[in-house]
Design an enzyme around this catalytic site. Structure first.
Site, short mmCIF file in Angstrom:
data_model
loop_
_atom_site.label_atom_id
_atom_site.label_comp_id
_atom_site.label_asym_id
_atom_site.label_seq_id
_atom_site.Cartn_x
_atom_site.Cartn_y
_atom_site.Cartn_z
N ARG A 26 -51.89 -51.31 -2.99
CA ARG A 26 -52.16 -49.87 -2.90
C ARG A 26 -52.74 -49.51 -1.54
O ARG A 26 -52.10 -48.87 -0.73
CB ARG A 26 -53.10 -49.46 -4.04
N ASP A 27 -53.94 -49.94 -1.26
CA ASP A 27 -54.63 -49.57 -0.03
C ASP A 27 -53.94 -50.16 1.19
O ASP A 27 -53.97 -49.57 2.28
CB ASP A 27 -56.08 -50.05 -0.10
N HIS A 215 -66.55 -52.72 -0.44
CA HIS A 215 -65.21 -52.61 0.15
C HIS A 215 -65.39 -52.50 1.67
O HIS A 215 -65.70 -51.44 2.20
CB HIS A 215 -64.53 -51.34 -0.39
N CYS A 248 -57.25 -47.10 7.01
CA CYS A 248 -57.50 -45.78 6.46
C CYS A 248 -56.79 -44.75 7.33
O CYS A 248 -57.12 -44.62 8.50
CB CYS A 248 -58.99 -45.47 6.40
N ASN A 257 -58.43 -53.89 6.06
CA ASN A 257 -59.41 -54.33 5.09
C ASN A 257 -59.78 -55.80 5.31
O ASN A 257 -59.06 -56.54 5.97
CB ASN A 257 -58.83 -54.20 3.68
#
Length: 309
Positions: A26-27, A215, A248, A257
């Site tokens: 997802r991210d 996170h 992001c 990440n």
């Protein structure tokens, strides 16, 4: 000579097990310029589960206009029926929740901000308005028997506002938790946190530590040291992204990440059980990097697979 596993040397005061909340599908993939085929996404999730990951955030039910890379959520979820893992999804509002529940999803996440600037950029709302928007989403999800994770972004720094006061983050975190979230993930969205800052925030929060996750982004190379600081405060759920995918789209300075492989290497070295087979996970990230046409940014993936820049 690089070997497949580090020497195990535990540190006192750390948890014996950690649950990795894998966010790559997802991210990670939402930030790709090119749309990844649905079948590739499904295989990615199956491979991650086969590597031992037991929580894999599968997709987002956001409007396709805003995140076209995840526009195939309705097509993807039915392909994941045999996956032996929890498969939460992100929902931005009540409509997204309805779409997810209609497919049988029973783990959802909402995404809030600790700062006004990012709330405006990401949700086109103030912090107060975004919390108010999530209140019926959380209530309806829980009424449907779904668990709810709350993401809180910009907990350590904001590209427009700079440093974010710890007290402000703690106050917004408490409001989000009080809506009924089962878990709250504290996000270092632009990767500016350092271990002392992480400890100060965790010490300030009045939320039980077993309901917290962290996170971290690795913009300044601090993600693993920040993770260790969180472990020392009793946090046992760590978000990470296979191969270091993602960043992001609303934070100009954000890089990827924390790579799941880098996290697992450190956990293995500390004797902390994650249930993840590092060799299988590395192979999965190499495979995904091939699908994307570039090497994985994960240092561990590169070291174990001898990937070239």
């Amino acid at each position: 000579m690089i070997t497949g596993l580090p020497m195990t040397m535990p540190l006192d005061g750390l948890p014996s097990t950690v649950r990795i909340h894998e966010v790559g599908p997802r991210d990670g993939l939402q930030n790709e310029k090119a749309t990844v085929p649905t079948a590739v996404k499904a295989e990615f999730i199956h491979r991650l589960a086969d590597a031992g990951l037991r929580t894999i955030e599968a997709t987002s039910f956001v409007h396709p206009k805003w995140v076209p890379q995840l526009a195939d959520a309705e097509q993807l979820v039915p392909l994941l029926g045999g996956v032996d893992a929890r498969l939460p999804v992100l929902v931005p509002n009540e409509r997204g929740l309805e779409r997810a529940l209609a497919l049988g999803v029973r783990e959802i996440a909402v995404f809030a901000s600790a700062t006004e600037s990012f709330a405006k950029a990401n949700l086109n709302r103030t912090v107060d308005e975004s919390v108010a928007m999530f209140e019926p989403v959380v209530a309806k999800a829980r009424a449907a028997g779904a668990s709810v994770r709350g993401y809180l972004s910009m907990c350590f720094g904001d590209p427009w506002e700079g440093s974010v006061p710890v007290a402000r983050v703690a106050a917004v975190a408490r409001r989000l938790f009080d809506l009924g979230c089962d878990e709250l993930s504290l996000g270092d969205t632009i990767g500016v946190a350092t271990p002392g800052h992480v400890g100060a925030l965790l010490d300030t929060l009045d939320i039980p530590v077993d309901h917290l996750a962290v996170h971290f982004h690795d913009t300044y190379g601090q993600a693993l040291s920040n993770t260790l600081a969180a472990l020392q405060r009793g946090v046992c759920t760590i978000d990470a992204s296979a191969g270091g995918l993602g960043g992001c789209p609303y934070a100009k300075s954000a890089t990827g990440n924390l790579a799941t492989e880098d996290l697992v290497w450190m956990m293995d070295g500390l004797g902390i059980d994650t249930g993840v087979d590092l060799a299988r996970l590395t192979a999965t990230s190499v495979w995904m990097a091939d699908q994307l046409g570039r090497p994985s940014p994960s240092r561990t993936v590169r070291a174990l697979s001898h990937q070239e820049e």
